[in-house]
Design a protein around this motif. Structure first.
Motif, PDB file in Angstrom:
ATOM      1  N   GLN A 289      -2.106   7.802   1.385  1.00 20.80           N
ATOM      2  CA  GLN A 289      -3.510   7.501   1.095  1.00 20.80           C
ATOM      3  C   GLN A 289      -3.936   8.137  -0.223  1.00 20.80           C
ATOM      4  O   GLN A 289      -3.566   9.269  -0.542  1.00 20.80           O
ATOM      5  CB  GLN A 289      -4.380   8.050   2.228  1.00 20.80           C
TER       6      GLN A 289
ATOM      7  N   GLY B 246       0.270   3.866   3.588  1.00 17.15           N
ATOM      8  CA  GLY B 246      -0.712   3.739   4.660  1.00 17.15           C
ATOM      9  C   GLY B 246      -0.287   4.411   5.950  1.00 17.15           C
ATOM     10  O   GLY B 246      -0.919   4.199   7.003  1.00 17.15           O
TER      11      GLY B 246
ATOM     12  N   THR C 233      -5.854   4.378   8.325  1.00 16.06           N
ATOM     13  CA  THR C 233      -6.292   2.980   8.382  1.00 16.06           C
ATOM     14  C   THR C 233      -6.876   2.509   7.060  1.00 16.06           C
ATOM     15  O   THR C 233      -7.064   1.308   6.856  1.00 16.06           O
ATOM     16  CB  THR C 233      -7.347   2.779   9.484  1.00 16.06           C
ATOM     17  N   GLN C 234      -7.151   3.454   6.145  1.00 15.07           N
ATOM     18  CA  GLN C 234      -7.705   3.116   4.831  1.00 15.07           C
ATOM     19  C   GLN C 234      -6.860   3.801   3.754  1.00 15.07           C
ATOM     20  O   GLN C 234      -7.157   4.920   3.341  1.00 15.07           O
ATOM     21  CB  GLN C 234      -9.169   3.534   4.734  1.00 15.07           C
ATOM     22  N   PRO C 235      -5.813   3.137   3.276  1.00 14.94           N
ATOM     23  CA  PRO C 235      -4.934   3.753   2.282  1.00 14.94           C
ATOM     24  C   PRO C 235      -5.613   4.052   0.948  1.00 14.94           C
ATOM     25  O   PRO C 235      -5.205   4.967   0.243  1.00 14.94           O
ATOM     26  CB  PRO C 235      -3.819   2.712   2.106  1.00 14.94           C
TER      27      PRO C 235
ATOM     28  N   SER D 166       3.625  -0.919   4.144  1.00 11.38           N
ATOM     29  CA  SER D 166       3.127  -0.212   5.320  1.00 11.38           C
ATOM     30  C   SER D 166       3.704  -0.796   6.599  1.00 11.38           C
ATOM     31  O   SER D 166       3.854  -2.006   6.735  1.00 11.38           O
ATOM     32  CB  SER D 166       1.600  -0.293   5.373  1.00 11.38           C
TER      33      SER D 166
ATOM     34  N   ASP E 173       2.090   0.059   9.463  1.00 15.27           N
ATOM     35  CA  ASP E 173       0.924   0.045  10.351  1.00 15.27           C
ATOM     36  C   ASP E 173       0.330  -1.357  10.417  1.00 15.27           C
ATOM     37  O   ASP E 173       0.457  -2.152   9.479  1.00 15.27           O
ATOM     38  CB  ASP E 173      -0.138   1.029   9.868  1.00 15.27           C
TER      39      ASP E 173
ATOM     40  N   GLU F 191      -4.453  -2.299   7.566  1.00 13.15           N
ATOM     41  CA  GLU F 191      -4.669  -1.398   6.436  1.00 13.15           C
ATOM     42  C   GLU F 191      -5.775  -1.956   5.549  1.00 13.15           C
ATOM     43  O   GLU F 191      -5.677  -3.088   5.063  1.00 13.15           O
ATOM     44  CB  GLU F 191      -3.390  -1.230   5.617  1.00 13.15           C
TER      45      GLU F 191
END
Length: 226
Positions: A54, A82, A86-88, A108, A110, A113
């Motif tokens: 991040q 990420g 949840t917010q890179p 990522s 995840d 993102e």
């Protein structure tokens, strides 16, 4: 909020280099898939291949600057993972600008993102002559319709670029989408002024959308200008 586990780039060492431990609050430079980074300087030179989960650009009270420009040396590439967030990418200060004049890779594992504009009159620019490689889906969302995303370089990879609530995105005259195999997704919706505007200003003989490429409209209320 800035917490202890985040490594802050302050440029205390004075040479703007990512690799200089003196430029970082934890006296060591980050290079790990789960590293959380806070940028508090106007210039960052990516002088090697590094990764971080991040990048946060903080508010005025937290030491955030109005404009940060990334460049590179030694063919350095910055990979954003990420991982565990949840917010890179997060921009927090009103009027804040982030310019990537260097190669960026987003990769990522995840599921969701979001690259986030948390205030108004903010912008992210992917500079001309440089590449953004999208290996995983990136979703952009904004708090207001006054923030902008500028694609002025080359997009690579097969990951989708999704423009969510209040996204205002421009593809500049030198943009090259000829090798990008992902989809451009126009999201948001007309409720609560969450509509999306996408504009292509790609120059003559340039490629905005490659043969076989697509713009996918997932919600009502979007505007597409070609």
């Amino acid at each position: 909020s800035v917490v202890y586990s985040q490594n802050e780039f302050t440029n205390a060492g004075g040479n703007n280099l990512w690799s200089n431990a003196a430029n970082w609050s934890e006296s060591s430079f980050p290079n790990a898939a789960d590293a959380k980074v806070v940028i508090k300087a106007a210039s960052v030179i990516v002088d090697g291949n590094y990764q971080a989960a991040q990048l946060k650009f903080p508010t005025t009270s937290q030491g955030g600057v109005l404009k940060t420009t990334f460049t590179n040396s030694s063919d350095g590439v910055l990979t954003i993972t990420g991982s565990g967030v949840t917010q890179p990418i997060v921009l927090a200060r009103s009027g804040q600008e982030v310019v990537f004049n260097n190669p960026i890779v987003f990769d990522s594992s995840d599921a969701t993102e979001t690259w986030r504009f948390n205030s108004g009159n903010q912008s992210i620019t992917f500079g001309a002559g440089h590449s953004l490689t999208v290996k995983s889906v990136i979703t952009f969302t904004a708090a207001t319709t006054t923030s902008d995303i500028f694609f002025n370089g080359t997009t690579l990879g097969a990951g989708n670029l999704k423009f969510g609530a209040k996204s205002d995105v421009y593809f500049g005259s030198a943009y090259d989408g000829s090798s990008y195999t992902g989809k451009l997704v126009v999201g948001g919706d007309s409720a609560n002024n969450n509509n999306v505007t996408l504009t292509s200003n790609v120059g003559d003989n340039g490629t905005f959308l490659k043969s076989g490429g697509s713009i996918y409209i997932s919600s009502a209320g979007g505007t597409i200008n070609i």
